[in-house]
Enzyme design. Structure first.
Site, PDB file in Angstrom:
ATOM      1  N   GLY A  10       0.823  -1.221   0.000  1.00  0.00           N
ATOM      2  CA  GLY A  10       0.000   0.000   0.000  1.00  0.00           C
ATOM      3  C   GLY A  10       0.852   1.264   0.000  1.00  0.00           C
ATOM      4  N   ASN A  11       2.045   1.179   0.618  1.00  0.00           N
ATOM      5  CA  ASN A  11       2.921   2.361   0.648  1.00  0.00           C
ATOM      6  C   ASN A  11       3.514   2.668  -0.722  1.00  0.00           C
ATOM      7  OD1 ASN A  11       2.807   3.242   3.394  1.00  0.00           O
ATOM      8  ND2 ASN A  11       3.842   1.355   3.944  1.00  0.00           N
ATOM      9  N   LYS A 126      -1.645  -2.181  13.872  1.00  0.00           N
ATOM     10  CA  LYS A 126      -1.546  -1.993  12.409  1.00  0.00           C
ATOM     11  C   LYS A 126      -1.471  -0.506  12.081  1.00  0.00           C
ATOM     12  CE  LYS A 126      -1.787  -2.894   8.077  1.00  0.00           C
ATOM     13  NZ  LYS A 126      -0.554  -3.405   7.492  1.00  0.00           N
ATOM     14  N   LYS A 212      -2.445  -7.091   4.855  1.00  0.00           N
ATOM     15  CA  LYS A 212      -2.664  -7.650   3.513  1.00  0.00           C
ATOM     16  C   LYS A 212      -1.708  -8.818   3.202  1.00  0.00           C
ATOM     17  CE  LYS A 212       0.852  -5.921   0.787  1.00  0.00           C
ATOM     18  NZ  LYS A 212       1.618  -5.324   1.856  1.00  0.00           N
ATOM     19  N   LYS A 274       5.603  -9.616   6.600  1.00  0.00           N
ATOM     20  CA  LYS A 274       5.833 -10.216   5.276  1.00  0.00           C
ATOM     21  C   LYS A 274       6.519 -11.575   5.430  1.00  0.00           C
ATOM     22  CE  LYS A 274       6.302  -5.725   3.162  1.00  0.00           C
ATOM     23  NZ  LYS A 274       4.865  -5.576   2.946  1.00  0.00           N
TER      24      LYS A 274
HETATM   25  N1  LIG Z   1      15.139  -6.824   7.452  1.00  0.00           N
HETATM   26  C1  LIG Z   1      14.647  -6.072   6.449  1.00  0.00           C
HETATM   27  N2  LIG Z   1      14.952  -6.362   5.163  1.00  0.00           N
HETATM   28  C2  LIG Z   1      14.460  -5.602   4.154  1.00  0.00           C
HETATM   29  N3  LIG Z   1      13.624  -4.542   4.344  1.00  0.00           N
HETATM   30  C3  LIG Z   1      13.291  -4.210   5.613  1.00  0.00           C
HETATM   31  C4  LIG Z   1      13.782  -4.967   6.713  1.00  0.00           C
HETATM   32  N4  LIG Z   1      13.262  -4.429   7.854  1.00  0.00           N
HETATM   33  C5  LIG Z   1      12.498  -3.393   7.481  1.00  0.00           C
HETATM   34  N5  LIG Z   1      12.503  -3.244   6.132  1.00  0.00           N
HETATM   35  C6  LIG Z   1      11.744  -2.178   5.445  1.00  0.00           C
HETATM   36  O1  LIG Z   1      10.445  -2.713   5.232  1.00  0.00           O
HETATM   37  C7  LIG Z   1       9.910  -2.097   4.037  1.00  0.00           C
HETATM   38  C8  LIG Z   1       8.703  -2.909   3.558  1.00  0.00           C
HETATM   39  O2  LIG Z   1       7.635  -2.664   4.452  1.00  0.00           O
HETATM   40  P1  LIG Z   1       6.408  -1.673   4.081  1.00  0.00           P
HETATM   41  O3  LIG Z   1       6.950  -0.416   3.455  1.00  0.00           O
HETATM   42  O4  LIG Z   1       5.562  -1.542   5.288  1.00  0.00           O
HETATM   43  O5  LIG Z   1       5.699  -2.569   3.021  1.00  0.00           O
HETATM   44  P2  LIG Z   1       4.581  -2.356   1.887  1.00  0.00           P
HETATM   45  O6  LIG Z   1       5.387  -2.398   0.613  1.00  0.00           O
HETATM   46  O7  LIG Z   1       3.702  -3.548   2.047  1.00  0.00           O
HETATM   47  O8  LIG Z   1       3.879  -1.042   2.131  1.00  0.00           O
HETATM   48  C9  LIG Z   1      11.107  -2.107   3.110  1.00  0.00           C
HETATM   49  O9  LIG Z   1      10.967  -1.181   2.057  1.00  0.00           O
HETATM   50  C10 LIG Z   1      12.255  -1.748   4.068  1.00  0.00           C
HETATM   51  O10 LIG Z   1      12.432  -0.353   4.109  1.00  0.00           O
HETATM   52  N1  LIG Z   2      -3.948  -3.616   4.906  1.00  0.00           N
HETATM   53  C1  LIG Z   2      -2.581  -3.540   4.770  1.00  0.00           C
HETATM   54  O1  LIG Z   2      -1.821  -4.411   5.224  1.00  0.00           O
HETATM   55  O2  LIG Z   2      -2.098  -2.432   4.096  1.00  0.00           O
HETATM   56  P1  LIG Z   2      -0.566  -1.982   3.926  1.00  0.00           P
HETATM   57  O3  LIG Z   2       0.138  -3.094   3.202  1.00  0.00           O
HETATM   58  O4  LIG Z   2      -0.646  -0.733   3.114  1.00  0.00           O
HETATM   59  O5  LIG Z   2      -0.019  -1.764   5.310  1.00  0.00           O
END
Ligand SMILES: Nc1ncnc2c1ncn2[C@@H]1O[C@H](COP(=O)(O)OP(=O)(O)O)[C@@H](O)[C@H]1O
Ligand SMILES: NC(=O)OP(=O)(O)O
Length: 312
Positions: A10-11, A126, A212, A274
């Site tokens: 989502g980000n 969350k 998600k 994840k």
């Molecule tokens: N151990 C790790 N290895 C790789 N990325 C990490 C780690 N810990 C934290 N991250 C961060 O987590 C981010 C992914 O999480 P997030 O931005 O919440 O995901 P989404 O893409 O679902 O929005 C990566 O872009 C990175 O900046």
């Molecule tokens: N619902 C949910 O997990 O959204 P993000 O991936 O944007 O956090």
């Protein structure tokens, strides 16, 4: 041919509908790249920033005296599934037309069953909505004791809401039916609209936002997928992330991944869910692989040239 469930972060969708359309148009070639490799795809997506924005818009308008109904989190997630799904359909169809491929896309507004007694309802974890500095977050909490804010993975302070684990997908038969008819299906957006099953068999929405990545793992399990692709902003999962000793990982067994989770290598609220979702899918049946990779490199990850693979 493999069946692949793809979870989009989502980000990565930007801050406005226009940005979202542009980002999804950029992402579509990667998704269609997997179809060109001969695979079947099912797409899910996050909604953390979007569901927070929708909720805030309704709350702010109501406080300002506008004639709007108060909107609870499940309805806000349903709205986010609608507009993100529409943009995804558009981006996918555009790419499919360019390639002259005979595919259609359809978004399923998906309800995901959670357990009414899930302890997550007692502890909001969350992150949703925009990022704030600590001072503003504390002022917002003082002004409204019902709201919880906390620091999100070193990126700023965000509102935190309950995030129960997904148990079942109400629309799973509809999703399978569309797959049988060769649709590219978009489902479980924002983790799905959280519902609990009532004694009479009906479903009741509950105020929460499901992660998600966990919902995508459940979706992948229920549709018998071979792969769960969790696509985000980094090419690979790392240990000692963000330090000079960072080591990017190509392949992990479930046992190794669990050990790294226990050792605290993955930030809660970002990489930890994840990896946990990847472990849960890899454990759910023989031959199931989870891949955490960057959106741009998804087709390379399918060939083993990027991403982190997690398997039993
Ligand atoms: N151990 C790790 N290895 C790789 N990325 C990490 C780690 N810990 C934290 N991250 C961060 O987590 C981010 C992914 O999480 P997030 O931005 O919440 O995901 P989404 O893409 O679902 O929005 C990566 O872009 C990175 O900046
Ligand atoms: N619902 C949910 O997990 O959204 P993000 O991936 O944007 O956090």
């Amino acid at each position: 041919m493999s069946r692949i469930v793809i979870a989009l972060g989502g980000n990565a969708l930007g801050n406005t509908p226009r940005e979202q359309m542009a980002r999804l148009n950029e992402a579509a070639p990667s998704l269609i790249g997997l179809i060109k490799q001969g695979h079947e795809i099912i797409v899910s997506h996050g909604n953390g920033p979007q569901v927070g924005m929708i909720k805030l818009a309704f709350d702010t308008a109501a406080e300002a005296g506008a004639k709007v109904a108060s909107m609870a989190l499940p309805e806000c997630t349903a709205m986010s599934q609608g507009y993100i799904g529409a943009h995804l359909q558009n981006a996918i169809l555009r790419e499919v037309r360019k390639e002259g491929m005979p595919w259609y896309a359809a978004t399923v507004v998906t309800q995901v069953v959670v357990d009414r007694d899930d302890p997550a309802f007692q502890k909001p974890t969350k992150p949703i909505g925009a990022f704030y500095d600590e001072k503003t977050a504390r002022e917002l909490m003082a002004a409204n004791p019902d709201l919880t804010f906390a620091e999100d993975s070193g990126r700023g302070w965000r509102q935190m809401v309950a995030s129960p684990k997904p148990v079942d997908i109400v629309e799973k038969e509809s999703i399978l039916n569309l797959l049988d008819h060769e649709f590219i299906v978009i489902a479980c957006g924002g983790g799905g609209v959280p519902v609990v099953k009532k004694g009479d068999g009906d479903y009741e929405p509950v105020p929460a936002v499901i992660d998600k990545d966990f919902a995508s793992a459940k979706l992948a399990e229920l549709v018998g997928a071979d792969y769960l692709f969790i696509l985000t902003a980094v090419d690979r999962v790392a240990i000692r992330f963000g330090t000079p000793e960072q080591e990017d990982l190509k392949e992990l067994t479930v046992a190794q991944a669990q050990q790294y989770c226990d050792e605290g290598h993955f930030a809660p609220g970002s990489m930890l869910p994840k990896v946990q979702a990847a472990i849960s899918f890899a454990q759910s049946g023989p031959g199931r692989h989870a891949v955490i990779a960057s959106l741009e490199k998804a087709p390379l990850a399918m060939k083993g040239e990027s991403g982190t693979v997690i398997h039993a």
